[in-house]
Design a protein around this motif. Structure first.
Motif, mmCIF file in Angstrom:
data_model
loop_
_atom_site.group_PDB
_atom_site.id
_atom_site.type_symbol
_atom_site.label_atom_id
_atom_site.label_comp_id
_atom_site.label_asym_id
_atom_site.label_seq_id
_atom_site.Cartn_x
_atom_site.Cartn_y
_atom_site.Cartn_z
ATOM 1 N N VAL A 297 27.336 -16.705 -16.038
ATOM 2 C CA VAL A 297 26.280 -16.940 -17.235
ATOM 3 C C VAL A 297 24.782 -16.907 -16.463
ATOM 4 C CG1 VAL A 297 25.286 -18.808 -18.645
ATOM 5 C CG2 VAL A 297 27.806 -18.732 -18.154
ATOM 6 N N ARG A 298 24.168 -15.818 -16.957
ATOM 7 C CA ARG A 298 22.605 -15.649 -16.590
ATOM 8 C C ARG A 298 21.553 -15.482 -17.760
ATOM 9 N NH1 ARG A 298 23.330 -10.595 -12.650
ATOM 10 N NH2 ARG A 298 25.221 -9.753 -14.082
ATOM 11 N N GLN A 299 20.563 -15.722 -17.472
ATOM 12 C CA GLN A 299 19.559 -15.860 -18.530
ATOM 13 C C GLN A 299 18.821 -14.197 -18.360
ATOM 14 O OE1 GLN A 299 16.612 -18.831 -18.405
ATOM 15 N NE2 GLN A 299 15.540 -18.033 -20.063
ATOM 16 N N ILE A 300 18.674 -13.847 -19.590
ATOM 17 C CA ILE A 300 18.041 -12.362 -19.618
ATOM 18 C C ILE A 300 16.705 -12.636 -19.601
ATOM 19 C CG2 ILE A 300 17.848 -10.243 -21.106
ATOM 20 C CD1 ILE A 300 20.563 -11.059 -22.306
ATOM 21 N N THR A 301 15.817 -11.742 -18.690
ATOM 22 C CA THR A 301 14.422 -11.863 -18.590
ATOM 23 C C THR A 301 13.744 -10.404 -18.719
ATOM 24 O OG1 THR A 301 14.527 -11.289 -16.262
ATOM 25 C CG2 THR A 301 14.844 -13.411 -16.864
ATOM 26 N N MET A 302 12.389 -10.289 -19.233
ATOM 27 C CA MET A 302 12.131 -9.162 -19.474
ATOM 28 C C MET A 302 11.762 -8.213 -18.173
ATOM 29 S SD MET A 302 12.074 -8.764 -22.760
ATOM 30 C CE MET A 302 13.495 -9.766 -22.712
ATOM 31 N N ASP A 303 11.942 -8.744 -17.098
ATOM 32 C CA ASP A 303 11.618 -8.120 -15.914
ATOM 33 C C ASP A 303 12.698 -8.545 -15.101
ATOM 34 O OD1 ASP A 303 10.540 -10.388 -15.293
ATOM 35 O OD2 ASP A 303 8.663 -9.962 -14.917
ATOM 36 N N GLY A 304 12.806 -7.848 -13.890
ATOM 37 C CA GLY A 304 13.824 -8.424 -12.831
ATOM 38 C C GLY A 304 15.101 -7.563 -13.104
ATOM 39 N N GLU A 305 16.302 -8.096 -12.243
ATOM 40 C CA GLU A 305 17.514 -7.192 -12.348
ATOM 41 C C GLU A 305 18.261 -7.250 -13.671
ATOM 42 O OE1 GLU A 305 21.893 -7.242 -9.784
ATOM 43 O OE2 GLU A 305 20.243 -8.609 -9.311
ATOM 44 N N ALA B 160 18.572 -3.141 -18.747
ATOM 45 C CA ALA B 160 19.806 -3.239 -18.082
ATOM 46 C C ALA B 160 21.067 -3.692 -18.940
ATOM 47 C CB ALA B 160 19.727 -4.052 -16.606
ATOM 48 N N VAL B 161 20.805 -4.691 -19.589
ATOM 49 C CA VAL B 161 21.804 -5.342 -20.562
ATOM 50 C C VAL B 161 22.277 -4.275 -21.350
ATOM 51 C CG1 VAL B 161 22.450 -7.232 -21.927
ATOM 52 C CG2 VAL B 161 21.157 -7.832 -20.019
ATOM 53 N N ALA B 162 21.271 -3.893 -22.441
ATOM 54 C CA ALA B 162 21.519 -2.854 -23.323
ATOM 55 C C ALA B 162 22.384 -1.733 -22.800
ATOM 56 C CB ALA B 162 20.241 -2.616 -23.931
ATOM 57 N N GLY B 163 22.070 -1.268 -21.812
ATOM 58 C CA GLY B 163 22.871 -0.031 -21.391
ATOM 59 C C GLY B 163 24.041 -0.349 -20.827
ATOM 60 N N TYR B 164 24.230 -1.552 -20.197
ATOM 61 C CA TYR B 164 25.627 -1.909 -19.510
ATOM 62 C C TYR B 164 26.688 -2.381 -20.903
ATOM 63 C CZ TYR B 164 28.956 -4.431 -16.542
ATOM 64 O OH TYR B 164 30.167 -4.635 -16.052
ATOM 65 N N ILE B 165 26.155 -2.855 -21.914
ATOM 66 C CA ILE B 165 26.951 -3.059 -23.075
ATOM 67 C C ILE B 165 27.426 -1.794 -23.744
ATOM 68 C CG2 ILE B 165 27.336 -3.875 -25.402
ATOM 69 C CD1 ILE B 165 25.888 -6.652 -24.263
ATOM 70 N N ALA B 166 26.258 -0.899 -23.935
ATOM 71 C CA ALA B 166 26.370 0.310 -24.659
ATOM 72 C C ALA B 166 27.319 1.295 -23.825
ATOM 73 C CB ALA B 166 25.096 1.303 -24.772
#
Length: 451
Positions: A285-293, A298-304
């Motif tokens: 469980v990790r919080q999504i940020t507008m910058d950083g890893e 990164a999340v959108a690309g990973y899921i897509a």
């Protein structure tokens, strides 16, 4: 191939091929479209496939599977990326203020069904697979230890150290019930959030909206796990902010509770006892940020990326399997062959007929949607495709290929029929050369019959 190149209609054929985006298995349609003025009955525009090469129109297959058609899968991946990212940073009808809403990226895993070969790293160094100083032998005489440092592309990754000890039944049953586990997880999450806030479920719906977007990914051992985005919105969805008490920390605790709370019971069947299946112990469980890893990109690309994949990483077949097929005749490794055989065995039991394991044996029991989203998460794939269609129509009008007229004053009369699928071998060679794609593994004839 030479005949096609010398055909007077070859330029038109090549243009139509490029119009499909390099689709590997285009659909052949035969028919016509008439645009008629509603008031006067005058014919405004006419299109017929009779003027096309071979009298058919090629349309992209629009599959999401990269193993079937990389070109169409890339379109699906890009659409999914835009859909996911819009729910994180706005756009496509979602306000940019959504970036301030609490948002988590979680990974729900499957439980262990036996020791498998794996690749582990620490500080950039590859560790031994399963090194055991005093390793014992299993009941089948195999030493349950592996000191090899596996490479990232080794075929043995995900395969059990002892296939006879591995719980193939539990693996395929988990795949089959994982969509129900996800549904119960989301229900339990809403109940936990409501309890934490001191609200009933009805009161929660009036004050808070919990939005989801998820994708399923196959692990090399042959079981699925889910990557999901969970976002907290106000009662009107992403356009309204959530209450002050709806924080990422509160949502994290609710996720951790819901994962442990839900189970699915598979009834006893034949000589097999009833089983209780639940999520695995590993939970990220990790919080999504507008910058950083862990950024929105990164999340959108990973899921897509995983939205276009299936079970090919396990080594299974990319088509439905007939129960009468001889699995020994297929080029399958032992592990996926056993998983498929277990689906066929369990699917023949009347008590498990609802799981449809035989129909989904090629997917190792999983029959859910690979990528899904809740109603209020963001836009839809249908809306994105409608925008693309409108853009193509405007471009056709601009270039003069379609006359400009008001749609509400025109009657479109269309007649279409299916005429085949795929390419002949010669056309497949030309298509691969023109689009720079790999030659299909099993090209079909112009009439659509597989060879």
């Amino acid at each position: 191939m030479i005949t096609r190149l010398n055909d007077p209609k070859y330029p038109r054929w090549a243009a139509r091929l490029r119009a499909t985006g390099g689709c590997r298995q285009p659909i052949h349609m035969r028919g016509r479209v008439l645009h008629v003025d509603r008031a006067t009955g005058r014919l405004l525009h006419r299109y017929t496939t009779a003027t096309e090469p071979e009298g058919v129109l090629h349309l992209p297959c629009k599959t999401r599977r990269a193993s079937r058609c990389p070109a169409c899968a890339e379109v699906y991946r890009a659409d999914t990326y835009q859909l996911i990212r819009a729910g994180l940073v706005g756009g496509k009808g979602v306000p940019a203020s959504v970036t301030a809403h609490p948002c988590l990226f979680i990974t729900l895993t499957a439980p262990s069904f036996g020791v498998v070969h794996t690749r582990r790293e620490k500080n950039g160094k590859t560790l031994p697979c399963h090194a055991r100083r005093d390793a014992q032998s299993c009941p089948h005489g195999r030493v349950m230890s592996c000191t090899a440092r596996h490479g990232a592309d080794e075929s043995c990754l995900g395969e059990p150290l002892c296939p006879d000890c591995y719980e193939y039944m539990g693996s395929v049953l988990f795949n089959a019930v994982s969509p129900k586990l996800w549904q119960r997880f989301t229900d339990a999450l809403r109940r936990r959030v409501a309890k934490t806030a001191g609200l009933t479920l009805r009161e929660l719906r009036e004050r808070l909206t919990i939005s989801f977007a998820k994708v399923a990914e196959y692990q090399k051992r042959g079981v699925v796990h889910f990557h999901a985005i969970i976002r907290l919105d106000g009662p009107e969805g992403p356009a309204s902010p959530p209450s002050a008490w709806a924080t990422a920390e509160m949502l994290t605790h609710a996720v951790q509770h819901a994962v442990r709370a839900v189970t699915v019971t598979v009834p006893a069947a034949g000589d097999e006892p009833a089983r209780i299946l639940r999520w695995g112990r590993q939970l990220d469980v990790r919080q999504i940020t507008m910058d950083g890893e862990l950024s929105d990109q990164a999340v959108a690309g990973y899921i897509a990326k995983y939205a276009t994949k299936a079970a090919e990483c396990v080594g299974t077949l990319d088509r439905r399997i007939n129960p009468l097929d001889d699995l020994a005749a297929f080029n399958l490794r032992e592990h996926p062959r056993r998983l498929i055989a277990e689906c066929l065995r369990l699917g023949a039991l009347d008590e498990l007929a609802d799981l449809r394991l035989i129909q989904w044996a090629h997917m190792l029991g999983f029959r859910g949607h690979f990528s899904t989203r809740s109603r209020h998460y963001s836009t839809t794939l249908g809306d994105i495709r409608a925008d693309r269609t409108a853009y193509a129509r405007d471009e056709a009008i601009t270039t003069g290929r379609l006359p400009l007229f008001a749609e509400d004053t025109v009657l479109a009369i269309a007649k279409w029929e299916y005429a085949g699928k795929g390419y002949s071998l010669g056309d497949a060679l030309l298509a691969a050369a023109l689009t720079g794609t790999a030659l299909p593994a099993s090209p079909t004839s112009g009439g659509g019959d597989a060879r």
